[in-house]
Each structure stands twice: as C-alpha cells, then as structure tokens.
Design an enzyme around this catalytic site. Sequence first.
Site, PDB file in Angstrom:
ATOM      1  N   ARG A   1       0.879  -1.191   0.134  1.00  0.00           N
ATOM      2  CA  ARG A   1       0.169   0.046  -0.030  1.00  0.00           C
ATOM      3  C   ARG A   1       0.749   1.060   0.035  1.00  0.00           C
ATOM      4  NH1 ARG A   1      -2.484   4.279   0.309  1.00  0.00           N
ATOM      5  NH2 ARG A   1      -4.608   4.677   1.189  1.00  0.00           N
TER       6      ARG A   1
ATOM      7  N   GLU B   1     -11.323   5.496  -4.802  1.00  0.00           N
ATOM      8  CA  GLU B   1     -11.735   4.248  -4.833  1.00  0.00           C
ATOM      9  C   GLU B   1     -12.249   3.703  -6.159  1.00  0.00           C
ATOM     10  OE1 GLU B   1     -11.611   1.809  -2.241  1.00  0.00           O
ATOM     11  OE2 GLU B   1     -10.694   3.629  -1.284  1.00  0.00           O
TER      12      GLU B   1
ATOM     13  N   ARG C   1      -1.015  -5.498   4.862  1.00  0.00           N
ATOM     14  CA  ARG C   1      -0.365  -4.822   3.671  1.00  0.00           C
ATOM     15  C   ARG C   1       1.023  -4.205   4.123  1.00  0.00           C
ATOM     16  NH1 ARG C   1      -5.231  -1.601   0.878  1.00  0.00           N
ATOM     17  NH2 ARG C   1      -5.036  -0.650   2.987  1.00  0.00           N
TER      18      ARG C   1
END
Length: 176
Positions: A63, A71, A105
């Site tokens: 990330r 999004e 992540r």
Amino acid sequence: GGITTEAHKVKRKNFAVLAVLLLWALLLPPLAFPEEYNGRVVGITDGDTFTLLIDGNRQVKVRLAEIDTPESRQPYGKRAKQELSELAFNKTARVRVQDVDRYGRTVGRVFVDGVDVNAELVKRGAAWVYRKYAKDAALFKLEEEARREKRGLWRLPESERVPPWDWRNRKRGTGF
C-alpha cells in the site's frame, strides 16, 4: 521507622523484572518488518495498492504510504489504477517500508526507475495526500500544484472530487 525487609524484597523483585524487560527490549530487532523490499510489480489492485514479487516466488501486498487514490467505483478510480500501472507494472520496484497496516499490507514509499511513485501520483493528480498519515510536506505542495493546474482528478467537477476517506465513510454509512 525504616523500610521493612518485605518491602526490600518487593523492591528488588520489581527492579529485577524491570532489568529483564529492558534487556529483552534491547535485544529485540528494532522493527518487526524489513526496512526495504526489492522486487517486480506483478499485479495492480487499485491506484494505491499492488503486489510485489520478491525472492522469485514470494508475493507482498504493498500500500503506497501517505497518499490515497480514488476508490475503483469513485470518479477517477479506474484512471488512478491506470496511472499506477503505467508507473510500476512489470517493473522493478524498491519499497521503503514504513509500516504494516491492519489488513497486513506493507505500507511504504515506492521507487521505480528513480521515480518516487507516491509523489508522482500526487503530481499527476491521481492521488490525494492522505492527511491522516502524511509526513512529507513536499507532497502537499505537489497536490496544491496539481490542483492549481487542474491535472488529473482536479479536472473533475467539484461535486465529483470527494477524498477517498470521505467516500469510504459515506459507503459505510458513517459520517455525513
């Protein structure tokens, strides 16, 4: 009245426990995760998340730190994913690890061919500076410049320029 023998024992025991904890803390590695990963970008999830192949067969979900892209279903979401793809897909990337998020992540600053991918996405207008997590003041300047020059998502009508963190809150039904 002096200190009782029992009080001395408790004090010594507390000191011993503290000494052991301190020694243990000093002997632990400073981070629970590596400082850096190097590998090939083999998958793009969205505008700020990708899969890195390291050691020939291990995949690490990465990330991008300090930024947030629209999004997938949000206006400019697909374009942000394309921008990250253009910059990183199938290329060798160096990830300077900052953290591991609640989804497991790796969160980091990403460099491909000498380009700071996190900063480049902001510069292109494909990402917002993630106010909640941003530490690099230069990112705010890049965002302001992209906004002023109407690059990327800054070309969208104002009603469609919703920061992703607000978009997610609306989708969850929290806030607003």
